[in-house]
Write an enzyme that holds these catalytic residues in place. Structure first.
Site, PDB file in Angstrom:
ATOM      1  N   LYS A 178       2.065  -3.826   6.460  1.00  0.00           N
ATOM      2  CA  LYS A 178       2.399  -3.835   5.026  1.00  0.00           C
ATOM      3  C   LYS A 178       3.911  -3.686   4.839  1.00  0.00           C
ATOM      4  O   LYS A 178       4.532  -4.397   4.044  1.00  0.00           O
ATOM      5  CB  LYS A 178       1.654  -2.715   4.298  1.00  0.00           C
ATOM      6  CG  LYS A 178       0.148  -2.914   4.212  1.00  0.00           C
ATOM      7  CD  LYS A 178      -0.213  -4.091   3.326  1.00  0.00           C
ATOM      8  CE  LYS A 178      -1.706  -4.315   3.217  1.00  0.00           C
ATOM      9  NZ  LYS A 178      -2.037  -5.578   2.523  1.00  0.00           N
ATOM     10  N   TYR A 186      -1.780  -1.025  10.722  1.00  0.00           N
ATOM     11  CA  TYR A 186      -2.073  -1.592   9.397  1.00  0.00           C
ATOM     12  C   TYR A 186      -0.909  -1.310   8.437  1.00  0.00           C
ATOM     13  O   TYR A 186      -0.386  -2.210   7.776  1.00  0.00           O
ATOM     14  CB  TYR A 186      -3.379  -0.998   8.853  1.00  0.00           C
ATOM     15  CG  TYR A 186      -3.532  -1.124   7.370  1.00  0.00           C
ATOM     16  CD1 TYR A 186      -3.867  -2.342   6.795  1.00  0.00           C
ATOM     17  CD2 TYR A 186      -3.320  -0.025   6.530  1.00  0.00           C
ATOM     18  CE1 TYR A 186      -3.983  -2.466   5.418  1.00  0.00           C
ATOM     19  CE2 TYR A 186      -3.444  -0.141   5.165  1.00  0.00           C
ATOM     20  CZ  TYR A 186      -3.771  -1.354   4.610  1.00  0.00           C
ATOM     21  OH  TYR A 186      -3.871  -1.474   3.247  1.00  0.00           O
ATOM     22  N   SER A 232       0.832  -1.211   0.000  1.00  0.00           N
ATOM     23  CA  SER A 232       0.000   0.000   0.000  1.00  0.00           C
ATOM     24  C   SER A 232       0.858   1.249   0.000  1.00  0.00           C
ATOM     25  O   SER A 232       1.959   1.266   0.569  1.00  0.00           O
ATOM     26  CB  SER A 232      -0.871  -0.029   1.260  1.00  0.00           C
ATOM     27  OG  SER A 232      -1.439   1.235   1.497  1.00  0.00           O
TER      28      SER A 232
HETATM   29  N1  UFG Z   1     -12.506  11.504   2.769  1.00  0.00           N
HETATM   30  C1  UFG Z   1     -13.547  12.369   3.039  1.00  0.00           C
HETATM   31  N2  UFG Z   1     -14.712  11.834   3.497  1.00  0.00           N
HETATM   32  C2  UFG Z   1     -14.900  10.491   3.679  1.00  0.00           C
HETATM   33  C3  UFG Z   1     -13.817   9.620   3.399  1.00  0.00           C
HETATM   34  C4  UFG Z   1     -12.628  10.161   2.946  1.00  0.00           C
HETATM   35  O1  UFG Z   1     -13.424  13.567   2.876  1.00  0.00           O
HETATM   36  O2  UFG Z   1     -15.981  10.077   4.107  1.00  0.00           O
HETATM   37  C5  UFG Z   1     -11.249  12.057   2.218  1.00  0.00           C
HETATM   38  C6  UFG Z   1     -10.021  11.771   3.032  1.00  0.00           C
HETATM   39  O3  UFG Z   1      -9.826  12.763   4.016  1.00  0.00           O
HETATM   40  C7  UFG Z   1      -8.941  11.759   1.956  1.00  0.00           C
HETATM   41  C8  UFG Z   1      -9.654  11.206   0.733  1.00  0.00           C
HETATM   42  O4  UFG Z   1     -11.031  11.419   0.978  1.00  0.00           O
HETATM   43  O5  UFG Z   1      -8.534  13.071   1.658  1.00  0.00           O
HETATM   44  C9  UFG Z   1      -9.425   9.723   0.512  1.00  0.00           C
HETATM   45  O6  UFG Z   1      -9.728   9.028   1.699  1.00  0.00           O
HETATM   46  P1  UFG Z   1      -9.899   7.438   1.696  1.00  0.00           P
HETATM   47  O7  UFG Z   1     -10.293   7.020   3.076  1.00  0.00           O
HETATM   48  O8  UFG Z   1     -10.752   7.019   0.573  1.00  0.00           O
HETATM   49  O9  UFG Z   1      -8.441   6.936   1.343  1.00  0.00           O
HETATM   50  P2  UFG Z   1      -7.076   7.151   2.155  1.00  0.00           P
HETATM   51  O10 UFG Z   1      -6.156   7.810   1.203  1.00  0.00           O
HETATM   52  O11 UFG Z   1      -7.243   7.745   3.470  1.00  0.00           O
HETATM   53  O12 UFG Z   1      -6.776   5.632   2.437  1.00  0.00           O
HETATM   54  C10 UFG Z   1      -5.940   4.923   1.633  1.00  0.00           C
HETATM   55  C11 UFG Z   1      -6.241   3.437   1.680  1.00  0.00           C
HETATM   56  C12 UFG Z   1      -5.876   2.846   3.006  1.00  0.00           C
HETATM   57  C13 UFG Z   1      -4.500   3.292   3.382  1.00  0.00           C
HETATM   58  C14 UFG Z   1      -4.422   4.778   3.399  1.00  0.00           C
HETATM   59  C15 UFG Z   1      -3.083   5.294   3.823  1.00  0.00           C
HETATM   60  O13 UFG Z   1      -7.608   3.191   1.415  1.00  0.00           O
HETATM   61  O14 UFG Z   1      -5.918   1.451   2.908  1.00  0.00           O
HETATM   62  O15 UFG Z   1      -4.665   5.216   2.082  1.00  0.00           O
HETATM   63  O16 UFG Z   1      -3.060   6.665   3.847  1.00  0.00           O
HETATM   64  F1  UFG Z   1      -4.151   2.837   4.599  1.00  0.00           F
END
Ligand code: UFG
Length: 356
Positions: free
Chosen positions: A155, A151, A125
């Site tokens: 990884k 998590y 990841s």
């Molecule tokens: N976000 C929102 N509202 C939501 C969900 C997410 O505004 O309800 C925003 C987050 O703040 C971020 C973006 O959307 O800016 C993406 O968020 P996600 O949760 O979809 O994805 P992440 O980048 O946080 O997560 C991903 C992977 C995880 C990993 C993580 C590490 O899905 O498995 O990156 O940073 F661990």
């Protein structure tokens, strides 16, 4: 080749199973169905016209895994998807995350050694880069186990285990694929992401709001140092991601290697929501909330190594991903659940009729 997919009934696993079959390979799947559905495999079989053997078991059950591999011998390679993946849960219950994720990887490697399987592709990841300052993220950007959550640490530790295993065994090919943000679904609308409970990730959350199952999307911060103030991510269509696995497997050479799989294009939360509104033809209610703890402002990759070495490039856009997610979500508002229930009910009534 014949490929064992651990966690092959999950979101990325099912799309990869289909891509492998379409590329002429054979797949067998082990999955404990703890965060996935056997219905995904039914749909892969429906789309491909090919039977996919499924062992419902915990990957850490080495005797069961070994017997399954022997029954389908020879198995040439493993793609190891199985693992727990919720960041928040990993903070609350780190021991379970180390147990499940490290235990699964070690069990798979032990079975591979016993059964002389010499290639493994692992679902890593972008989280291994942590709060890296320099963008875009390349494979040589700093990583460490000094990361925000258990998590992400699992990884990074599994990457290190693979590297050590490959240097100890000159015949072993081990490839870690660092996924950026997987989104989208198969264009048929038959397979897609089906998170249990309220989704943590943006795309499935937006999809559930669009379908009316959730009220509004909370935007986690609009005061980041980004063009529109919301977080930017590198959203990769799951079909491109699946193709990346096929390319990695076909390229596998002895030794350890690592590749970013992403588009290289940062997309903001507001841009993703706007793309989804276009795809669904309806407006998505939103509400600006505070920043989510642990989030980085921006994450996107330099995918050029995968382009150069694997001859792979992500070709689908965020609009493609939104269109396919919408098709999947609107045709399966309850995910796989309702279809699986219908199927179970149908087979139950057939059994009943037969027994009467
Ligand atoms: N976000 C929102 N509202 C939501 C969900 C997410 O505004 O309800 C925003 C987050 O703040 C971020 C973006 O959307 O800016 C993406 O968020 P996600 O949760 O979809 O994805 P992440 O980048 O946080 O997560 C991903 C992977 C995880 C990993 C993580 C590490 O899905 O498995 O990156 O940073 F661990």
């Amino acid at each position: 080749m014949r490929v064992l997919l651990s966690g092959g009934a999950g979101y990325i696993g099912a799309h990869t199973a289909l891509a492998l079959i379409e590329a002429g390979h054979h797949v067998i799947v082990v999955d404990d169905l703890s965060n996935s559905s056997a219905e995904a495999i039914v749909r892969v079989q429906q789309l491909s016209g090919v039977a996919v053997p499924l062992l419902v078991a915990d990957v850490r059950d080495e005797p069961a895994l070994r017997a399954f591999v022997q029954a389908h011998s020879p198995v040439d390679a493993v793609i190891h998807f199985a693992g727990a993946k919720a960041v928040g849960e990993s903070v609350a219950d780190p021991i379970r995350y180390y147990d499940v994720n490290l235990g699964s990887a070690i069990a798979v490697l032990k079975v591979m050694a016993a059964e002389r399987i010499s290639a493994i592709v692992f679902s890593s990841s972008a989280t291994v880069y942590g709060q890296s300052e320099s963008l875009p993220l390349s494979e040589s950007s700093p990583t460490g186990i000094d990361l925000a959550n258990p998590y992400g640490k699992t990884k990074r530790i599994i990457e290190a285990i693979l590297e050590d295993a490959a240097s100890a065994d000159p015949g072993l090919a081990a490839i870690a694929l660092r996924y950026f943000n997987p989104v989208g679904a198969h264009p048929s609308g038959l397979i897609g992401e089906d998170p249990s409970g309220v989704p943590n990730n943006l795309m499935p959350y937006v999809a559930r709001v669009a379908v009316g199952a959730l009220e509004r999307v909370g935007i986690f911060g609009d005061d980041y140092d980004t063009p529109d103030g919301t977080g930017q991510r590198d959203y990769i269509h799951v079909l491109d991601l699946a193709a990346g696995h096929v390319a990695a497997l076909e390229h596998a050479r002895a030794g350890y290697d690592v590749f970013n799989l992403g588009t290289g294009v940062p997309v903001s939360v507001l841009e993703l929501i706007a793309a989804f509104e276009r795809a669904a033809g309806r407006s998505i209610p939103t509400e600006v909330l505070g920043r989510r703890p642990g989030d980085v402002a921006v994450s996107y990759c330099d995918p050029s190594k995968a382009g150069r070495v694997l001859d792979w490039i992500a070709s689908r856009t965020i609009d493609d991903a939104c269109r396919d997610t919408w098709r999947w979500q609107s045709r399966n508002p309850a995910g796989y659940g309702s279809a699986a229930d219908r199927r179970a009910a149908a087979s139950g009534s057939q059994l009943g009729a037969g027994a009467a």
